[in-house]
Design a protein around this motif. Structure first.
Motif, PDB file in Angstrom:
ATOM      1  N   GLY A  16       0.795  -1.215   0.000  1.00  0.00           N
ATOM      2  CA  GLY A  16       0.000   0.000   0.000  1.00  0.00           C
ATOM      3  C   GLY A  16       0.830   1.268   0.000  1.00  0.00           C
ATOM      4  O   GLY A  16       0.294   2.356   0.095  1.00  0.00           O
ATOM      5  N   SER A  31      -9.012  -5.449  -3.531  1.00  0.00           N
ATOM      6  CA  SER A  31      -9.536  -5.354  -2.179  1.00  0.00           C
ATOM      7  C   SER A  31     -10.954  -5.904  -2.131  1.00  0.00           C
ATOM      8  O   SER A  31     -11.544  -6.257  -3.154  1.00  0.00           O
ATOM      9  CB  SER A  31      -9.503  -3.908  -1.702  1.00  0.00           C
ATOM     10  OG  SER A  31      -9.730  -3.828  -0.308  1.00  0.00           O
ATOM     11  N   ALA A  39      -7.744  -4.140   1.793  1.00  0.00           N
ATOM     12  CA  ALA A  39      -6.893  -3.035   2.215  1.00  0.00           C
ATOM     13  C   ALA A  39      -7.130  -2.636   3.670  1.00  0.00           C
ATOM     14  O   ALA A  39      -6.242  -2.075   4.314  1.00  0.00           O
ATOM     15  CB  ALA A  39      -7.109  -1.834   1.296  1.00  0.00           C
ATOM     16  N   ASP A  40      -8.322  -2.935   4.190  1.00  0.00           N
ATOM     17  CA  ASP A  40      -8.651  -2.548   5.562  1.00  0.00           C
ATOM     18  C   ASP A  40      -8.505  -3.691   6.561  1.00  0.00           C
ATOM     19  O   ASP A  40      -8.805  -3.529   7.741  1.00  0.00           O
ATOM     20  CB  ASP A  40     -10.087  -2.007   5.615  1.00  0.00           C
ATOM     21  CG  ASP A  40     -10.252  -0.741   4.782  1.00  0.00           C
ATOM     22  OD1 ASP A  40      -9.307   0.063   4.754  1.00  0.00           O
ATOM     23  OD2 ASP A  40     -11.319  -0.577   4.149  1.00  0.00           O
ATOM     24  N   LYS A  44      -3.386  -6.510   5.709  1.00  0.00           N
ATOM     25  CA  LYS A  44      -3.938  -6.472   4.351  1.00  0.00           C
ATOM     26  C   LYS A  44      -4.494  -7.824   3.894  1.00  0.00           C
ATOM     27  O   LYS A  44      -4.759  -8.013   2.707  1.00  0.00           O
ATOM     28  CB  LYS A  44      -2.890  -5.994   3.335  1.00  0.00           C
ATOM     29  CG  LYS A  44      -2.174  -4.713   3.735  1.00  0.00           C
ATOM     30  CD  LYS A  44      -3.133  -3.548   3.856  1.00  0.00           C
ATOM     31  CE  LYS A  44      -2.394  -2.260   4.179  1.00  0.00           C
ATOM     32  NZ  LYS A  44      -3.309  -1.110   4.369  1.00  0.00           N
ATOM     33  N   THR A  48      -2.408 -11.887   1.345  1.00  0.00           N
ATOM     34  CA  THR A  48      -1.365 -10.870   1.217  1.00  0.00           C
ATOM     35  C   THR A  48      -0.183 -11.183   2.117  1.00  0.00           C
ATOM     36  O   THR A  48       0.976 -11.089   1.699  1.00  0.00           O
ATOM     37  CB  THR A  48      -1.929  -9.488   1.569  1.00  0.00           C
ATOM     38  OG1 THR A  48      -2.994  -9.168   0.670  1.00  0.00           O
ATOM     39  CG2 THR A  48      -0.855  -8.410   1.476  1.00  0.00           C
ATOM     40  N   TRP A  68      -3.468  -1.928  -5.216  1.00  0.00           N
ATOM     41  CA  TRP A  68      -4.817  -2.423  -4.941  1.00  0.00           C
ATOM     42  C   TRP A  68      -5.762  -1.960  -6.019  1.00  0.00           C
ATOM     43  O   TRP A  68      -5.871  -0.768  -6.302  1.00  0.00           O
ATOM     44  CB  TRP A  68      -5.280  -1.942  -3.564  1.00  0.00           C
ATOM     45  CG  TRP A  68      -4.459  -2.548  -2.478  1.00  0.00           C
ATOM     46  CD1 TRP A  68      -3.253  -2.101  -2.006  1.00  0.00           C
ATOM     47  CD2 TRP A  68      -4.748  -3.735  -1.764  1.00  0.00           C
ATOM     48  NE1 TRP A  68      -2.785  -2.945  -1.037  1.00  0.00           N
ATOM     49  CE2 TRP A  68      -3.677  -3.959  -0.862  1.00  0.00           C
ATOM     50  CE3 TRP A  68      -5.810  -4.643  -1.790  1.00  0.00           C
ATOM     51  CZ2 TRP A  68      -3.647  -5.047  -0.008  1.00  0.00           C
ATOM     52  CZ3 TRP A  68      -5.772  -5.724  -0.923  1.00  0.00           C
ATOM     53  CH2 TRP A  68      -4.702  -5.912  -0.050  1.00  0.00           C
TER      54      TRP A  68
END
Length: 269
Positions: A16, A31, A39-40, A44, A48, A68
């Motif tokens: 990121g 994502s 991503a959240d 990750k 990932t 992403w």
């Protein structure tokens, strides 16, 4: 194990981040696939973290950067076109039997399996339907979202679609399948366990829909590289070697276990 996890943590620092000239390998993911790639999500996502750890502990590691992609309809086109070197997570179809002349089997080399997911059959809770053999599904309508692989429905020895004994319904989104199931418009929904259970909790269907215990199939998920990439062999060799090394330690199981714990805890609120 501590050394591998420490190395993985170092690798995750680039996830990121802003792309720099120091990033020799660029990687694309999408994502919105918790707990695998999001991503959240912590670290990750599970996939990932596994990819990062494998790249970090593999031979001759290179700096890498993960981008992403927010639009799943875009797929992994930039990996095919070599704008990105690698992409994940990608399920591997039955390439030996694939008739898709422009599909992933033609476009990509697949890494060794990073992990396997189980595809389950979801039914209404008020239905006494049992799935003890393939014959139990014949004559039924089965929902799987558009764009999802359907090789397992037509594999040798099953051939539900070729023989026309199962009706496949393909709406746009997974949630549409479950709406149709509750409304009685389809008999079954088949998606992977995590996606299915997530849909049940998101739509508050845990009392109305349940998964059957017998898996419909398993599907392996991979990292991919374009078959026309000039470094395809090197990139895959380094990743596969790192993945094999990771699986020989406790680190692989620890990463999966930790993310699964987070996932189930979040579902239970």
């Amino acid at each position: 194990m501590k050394g591998l996890l420490r190395a993985a943590a170092i690798g995750l620092l680039v996830v990121g981040s802003v792309k720099t000239a120091a990033a020799d390998v660029t990687i694309l993911t999408m994502s919105g696939r918790p707990p695998f790639a999001d991503a959240d999500w912590p670290q990750k996502g599970m996939f990932t973290e596994l990819v990062t750890a494998a790249l970090t502990v593999g031979p001759d590691p290179e700096p890498f950067h993960i981008d992403w992609h927010g639009d799943p309809t875009g797929g992994f086109r930039s990996v095919k076109e070599k704008t990105h070197d690698l992409g994940y997570p990608v399920p591997r179809p039955l390439c030996e039997l694939s008739r898709d002349k422009g599909g992933p089997c033609v476009a990509f080399h697949f890494s060794d399996p990073v992990m396997e997911l189980v595809n389950l059959v979801f039914v209404r809770a008020d239905n006494d339907f049992e799935f003890n053999s393939d014959a139990d599904l014949e004559g039924r309508s089965l929902c799987r979202p558009k764009g999802f692989y359907i090789d397992d429905l037509d594999r040798p020895g099953r051939e539900w679609l070729t023989r026309g004994v199962v009706t496949l319904v393909q709406p746009e989104m997974p949630r549409d399948c479950f709406k149709m199931l509750v409304a009685g418009e389809v008999d079954l929904v088949s998606v992977n366990e995590f996606l299915g259970v997530q849909q049940l909790f998101d739509a508050q269907l845990t009392e109305m829909v349940l998964p059957l215990p017998r898996p419909l199939s398993t599907q392996s998920w991979h990292v991919v590289v374009s078959k026309t990439h000039s470094r395809a062999t090197t990139l895959l060799y380094r990743f596969n070697a790192g993945l094999a090394k990771l699986k020989q330690t406790d680190a692989y199981a620890e990463i999966i276990s930790r993310h699964l714990t987070i996932y189930w805890d979040r579902l239970k609120g």
